[in-house]
Design an enzyme around this catalytic site. Structure first.
Site: not given
Length: 576
Positions: A142, A218, A242
């Protein structure tokens, strides 16, 4: 007051900056890996662009390599039958295809990754050994993690070509994240970084397994990369589900550890001053064995020697629950297997899961009971209380840093965040006394949850508290973009700091998972979720469950995860 023309000019500036970033990324893809408009156009019409669709675009060798399980790949590298260059190149090509089909990469490092793979192969040839247990392993992250030679935007337009938005610090990756250093010291190769699910650079990331639905958040971009098998393992971040939510939505496995097992040192965060519920790194991959392989390597690297927030817990070997206990302890049932007890929550009584999730839970409960394990009803302190506490702490700083970073470019809030900020700006920050009260409430809730867990020993036949929990991740199999949200099954895990795993079980089936027209919702949230279900729309979306163990029980969780997946595999039917 900003004039209309000034507003238009500001909008134009951030949009141009974002568009330039997108084009710059595409130019990092070698010409021989560029997809034609015919292929990308066809992909846009497909429901599922993972698995067979992307496999069909690849040559047979690349498809074969990228579809192998991570431990198998590492064994082949160890034996010398697979070079680091061949392994890294195969995943870079697949990641390049995946990005062109799904827009799931914010930072691309294919050229640098292949050069590092060449250096790894040279090291092996010169020294007759591997640099470490992750030698040549292609990894995606990420885009919060700093990597030398790569930018970090965390999806902020204003961070492009800067270091965390500081125009005086344009050096890319000048402060490498500790976990990145550990991965690379073990031999891993960072090939790319993925975005948050929706952002003003790449736009909305859709679910590769059902493009009518979202990839979750996310860490949705990383979840989509894993669904497309764009790397052998992905690392996201988790503050309130997330990692778990994108894993469930994209049909991949994940583990969210407790605070203090994996380093989050020198990682960019949206709220750096919020430390009461820290974010943690989480792993996503194609199997429990993949998660275990990388997690074990990271723990055996002894991260506590470089990050004093890490708990000094070396890797703990666990009994293999599917073949009996290694140390002879524990009650044996059936064919030499250790009997386990599970807390089971198929519904929390507030929002009932959709039919595909109900079926996934039923599949897991049936195979575990068939193997002699027991499931007892789970009725803990209300998860709604945990969500209330989480909300207070998450926004305790009023999200001022978030808006400061947005303001660097003048970019707008994405639609999903508008309702959370009714004034279009920061919220009121808690004063020190209010924050102290919220943290006290969090500790009281943790104590109550732990006491409830301990109390279950009186209801199990094993004489000990339940070994793990089984419950939904989300009420639906993936979700409609902008659809109803309900985090009651997952958000509490960060409040109580449980170690958490996601296991994909099956997929939504329009012929099996009918809409229950006669269902009577118990409340407004339940009604919204019930009405959002459409068997045709959700068809093919992954249906997953989660396992939870107590704080710092990651090795136990991985072991139980292997038991659950093994039990499911033994009972699979062609349609599942």
């Amino acid at each position: 007051m900003i004039s209309k023309q000034e507003s238009i000019d500001a909008q134009s500036k951030w949009q141009k900056t974002a568009a330039h970033k997108v084009q710059e990324n595409l130019e990092k893809i070698p010409h021989q890996w560029r997809l034609s408009k015919d292929i990308t156009g066809q992909a846009a019409k497909e429901r599922n662009i993972s698995d067979d669709f992307i496999d069909g675009l690849l040559d047979s060798e690349t498809a074969q390599i990228t579809n192998k399980d991570l431990p198998v790949l590492m064994t082949e590298v160890s034996r010398g039958s697979l070079t680091a260059v061949k392994l890294v190149t195969a995943f870079c090509q697949r990641a390049a295809y995946g990005h062109q089909l799904n827009s799931n990469l914010l930072e691309i490092n294919f050229e640098g990754a292949v050069k590092r793979a060449e250096a790894l192969d040279k090291y092996r040839n010169d020294n007759g050994k591997l640099i470490g247990p992750l030698h040549g392993l292609p990894v995606t992250l990420k885009d919060q993690y700093h990597v030398k030679g790569m930018g970090t935007t965390m999806a902020y337009v204003g961070w492009i070509d800067t270091f965390e938005g500081d125009p005086a610090s344009p050096l890319k990756g000048c402060e490498e994240s500790q976990i990145v250093h550990e991965l690379e010291s073990l031999g891993a190769v960072i090939i790319a970084k993925a975005p948050e699910t929706n952002n003003n650079i790449l736009g909305y990331n859709l679910n590769p397994r059902n493009q009518k639905l979202t990839s979750g958040g996310s860490s949705g971009g990383e979840g989509a990369v894993q669904a497309m098998k764009g790397s052998a393992i992905g690392i996201g971040s988790d503050f309130g589900g997330s990692v778990s939510i994108p894993a469930a939505f994209n049909g991949v496995y994940s583990i969210k550890p407790s605070v203090g097992r994996l380093s989050f040192l020198r990682v960019a965060t949206p709220s750096p001053d919020q430390t009461a519920i820290p974010s943690v790194p989480g792993l996503m991959g194609s199997s429990v064995s993949s998660l275990e392989y990388v997690f074990r390597a990271l723990i055996q690297a002894e991260p506590w020697k470089r990050d004093n927030t890490i708990v000094q817990i070396p890797w703990r070997e666990q009994e293999d629950h599917s073949h009996g206990s290694k140390n002879g302890k524990g009650k044996k049932e059936g064919r030499g297997k250790t009997k386990l007890s599970f807390g089971y929550m198929p519904s929390d009584g507030i929002v009932r899961p959709h039919p595909p999730i109900q079926r996934a839970l039923d599949m897991v409960s049936r195979v575990l009971r068939a193997q002699g394990h027991e499931l007892i009803p789970w009725d803990p302190p209300p998860h709604a209380r945990a969500l209330e506490i989480h909300g207070k702490i998450a926004c305790s700083d009023g999200c001022h840093t978030f808006f400061e970073n947005m303001g660097l470019s003048g970019e707008p809030l994405i639609p999903e965040l508008v309702s959370g900020f009714p004034d279009g700006g920061p919220l009121r920050a808690l004063d020190p006394a209010e924050l102290a009260d919220a943290v006290r409430e969090m500790h009281e809730y943790r104590e109550a949850y732990a006491a409830y867990w301990d109390s279950t020993r009186s209801r199990t036949s094993t004489g000990r508290p339940v070994d793990a929990l089984i419950l939904p991740v989300w009420p639906s199999a993936a979700a409609r973009p902008g659809g109803p949200e309900y985090g009651g099954y997952i958000g509490f895990a960060n409040v109580v700091d449980h170690s958490t795993m996601v296991i994909p079980v099956t997929t939504a089936d329009r012929k099996v998972d009918a809409f229950e027209a006669d269902y009577e919702p118990v409340g407004e949230e339940d009604e919204k979720m019930w009405r959002s279900y459409d068997p045709e729309l959700f068809h093919g979306a992954p249906a997953a469950i989660q396992l939870q163990c107590r704080t710092l029980e990651e090795e136990k969780l991985l072991s139980i995860g292997k038991l659950v997946t093994g039990a499911l595999d033994s009972q699979r039917t062609p349609e599942h």
